[in-house]
Design an enzyme around this catalytic site. Structure first.
Site, PDB file in Angstrom:
ATOM      1  N   GLY A 160      31.169  -3.335 -23.744  1.00  0.00           N
ATOM      2  CA  GLY A 160      30.950  -3.822 -25.102  1.00  0.00           C
ATOM      3  C   GLY A 160      30.244  -2.706 -25.859  1.00  0.00           C
ATOM      4  CB  ALA A 161      31.078  -1.074 -29.087  1.00  0.00           C
ATOM      5  NE  ARG A 189      35.031   1.721 -21.072  1.00  0.00           N
ATOM      6  CZ  ARG A 189      35.223   0.439 -21.368  1.00  0.00           C
ATOM      7  NH1 ARG A 189      34.198  -0.400 -21.421  1.00  0.00           N
ATOM      8  NH2 ARG A 189      36.425  -0.036 -21.609  1.00  0.00           N
ATOM      9  CD  GLN A 201      37.124  -7.379 -20.934  1.00  0.00           C
ATOM     10  OE1 GLN A 201      38.207  -7.946 -20.807  1.00  0.00           O
ATOM     11  NE2 GLN A 201      37.036  -6.069 -20.986  1.00  0.00           N
ATOM     12  CG  ASP A 208      35.478  -1.245 -28.389  1.00  0.00           C
ATOM     13  OD1 ASP A 208      36.151  -2.296 -28.498  1.00  0.00           O
ATOM     14  OD2 ASP A 208      34.617  -1.066 -27.518  1.00  0.00           O
TER      15      ASP A 208
HETATM   16  O1  MRU Z   1      36.388  -2.769 -22.430  1.00  0.00           O
HETATM   17  P1  MRU Z   1      35.222  -3.493 -23.040  1.00  0.00           P
HETATM   18  O2  MRU Z   1      34.902  -4.775 -22.350  1.00  0.00           O
HETATM   19  O3  MRU Z   1      34.012  -2.582 -23.186  1.00  0.00           O
HETATM   20  O4  MRU Z   1      35.715  -3.846 -24.508  1.00  0.00           O
HETATM   21  C1  MRU Z   1      34.865  -4.589 -25.339  1.00  0.00           C
HETATM   22  C2  MRU Z   1      35.457  -4.908 -26.651  1.00  0.00           C
HETATM   23  O5  MRU Z   1      36.566  -4.547 -26.972  1.00  0.00           O
HETATM   24  C3  MRU Z   1      34.566  -5.626 -27.623  1.00  0.00           C
HETATM   25  O6  MRU Z   1      35.312  -6.486 -28.427  1.00  0.00           O
HETATM   26  C4  MRU Z   1      33.857  -4.599 -28.523  1.00  0.00           C
HETATM   27  O7  MRU Z   1      33.238  -3.609 -27.756  1.00  0.00           O
HETATM   28  C5  MRU Z   1      32.857  -5.232 -29.421  1.00  0.00           C
HETATM   29  S1  MRU Z   1      31.430  -5.811 -28.578  1.00  0.00           S
HETATM   30  C6  MRU Z   1      30.373  -6.429 -29.745  1.00  0.00           C
END
Ligand code: MRU
Length: 350
Positions: free
Chosen positions: A49-50, A91, A198, A239
């Site tokens: 999550g970003a 990442r 997720q 992201d």
């Molecule tokens: O691969 P992830 O689980 O890190 O991807 C997360 C997402 O795409 C979320 O929607 C995004 O990071 C927003 S979190 C507030």
């Protein structure tokens, strides 16, 4: 949100992360005390999550420099750069990672006159500030989004842009938690979100724990629930938001946005301003992570296709600005034309 699972904690000079790869079956917290181990935690999605990645990277950078030699700023800067460059490779898509590392490096430059020992303390304080600000930002995003919603609405979300992806409240889920505080009732639909699930393992888990009405659907059911008038608004996280308003978010978001347009349902993107990257012109310029093929064809230790199948596994997709009703930030609600109005948000507040 009293029994909320804490995503990130700074405890006894170590970083403690909730291992999100084993949820919802196990609740395991892991300790980290080096930049290298934090890099591994981000890469393997123990934390994801970003915004959570950004906060984790800031602490990771501090852990990387905490034992660095204190003889000169130049030597210290070398270690800082080295560890920052390492963490930056964990990442590629969520811009919060690069934003947090840059903010930490800038603080070091601004305070380079300090003795290195004091500078290290300043960097730890900055990481803690990034951590704390995230909670405040999310609450404001929630308040802004709530002004677009009404009690009783059906809301669809994709992936996890919840409290587990941040410090508290989440971004897309912030209005849902705030609505609950107000005594409102939303009916939330959570896309399962293949391949890492997720939506079911994280979003549904945290909303259920908070006593919120949440229903899990597979990604392929999003069209059905929209066609049955069950959805009044779609809220997702991001992201990275490019300068023209194109949004990178978990793969599948693009399809949801196209369906939303077809069914004339508002499509909102909830983002903290650190997720807006004005240096990236459009969605085409956002690097999209491709992950291990096994994520797609090996489910819980069982092959669901021949091992040597050809697999394409982009972790994110780009939703074009034209599919987005509004980008909701802590500074306000941004609507098209995005290029102009995103810039305005920065000029008005920074
Ligand atoms: O691969 P992830 O689980 O890190 O991807 C997360 C997402 O795409 C979320 O929607 C995004 O990071 C927003 S979190 C507030």
């Amino acid at each position: 949100m009293s029994d909320q699972l804490l995503t990130i904690e700074w405890k006894n000079n170590k970083l403690v992360l909730l291992d999100q790869t084993v949820l919802p079956n196990e609740i395991i917290y892991k300790e980290y005390d080096s930049a290298e181990s934090v890099w591994e935690a981000i890469r393997t999605m123990v934390v994801r999550g970003a915004p959570a990645i950004g906060v984790t990277a800031a602490y990771g950078l501090y852990l990387g420099i905490k034992d660095a030699p204190e003889s000169s700023f130049e030597d210290f800067r070398k270690t800082l750069k080295e560890k920052s460059e390492l963490l930056a490779t964990s990442r590629p898509t969520a811009v919060n990672l690069f934003w947090a590392l840059e903010r930490m490096e800038n603080i070091a430059e601004t305070n380079k006159g300090l003795p290195v020992a004091a500078l290290k303390e300043t960097l730890l304080k900055e990481a803690k500030a990034i951590h704390k600000e995230d909670e405040e930002i999310n609450r404001k995003i929630g308040e802004n989004l709530l002004s677009l919603l009404e009690d009783g609405m059906g809301i669809l979300t994709h992936c996890n842009a919840g409290s587990l992806a941040t410090t508290k409240y989440g971004t897309a889920t912030a209005p849902i938690y705030l609505a609950k505080e107000r005594g409102w009732n939303f009916k939330v639909y959570s896309d399962e979100t293949r391949p890492r699930l997720q939506g079911s393992t994280l979003t549904a888990l945290e909303l259920q724990k908070a006593g919120i009405d949440v229903t899990i659907i597979t990604d392929s059911m999003a069209g059905v629930v929209m066609s049955q008038n069950k959805i009044d608004a779609i809220i997702v996280g991001a992201d990275r938001v490019a300068a023209n308003g194109d949004v990178a978010n978990k793969v599948g978001t693009l399809g949801v946005s196209i369906l939303a347009k077809y069914y004339n349902i508002p499509f909102y993107v909830a983002v903290p301003t650190p997720t807006i990257d004005l240096k990236t012109k459009s969605g085409k310029d956002i690097p999209i992570e491709e992950r291990d093929p096994e994520e797609v064809i090996n489910l819980f230790g069982k092959w669901t296709a021949l091992k040597d199948s050809k697999v394409y596994n982009p972790a994110f997709d780009i939703t074009p600005a034209e599919n987005i009703t509004a980008i909701v930030t802590e500074k306000g609600i941004v609507r098209a034309p995005y290029r102009e109005n995103l810039l305005k948000i920065f000029n008005d507040f920074y």
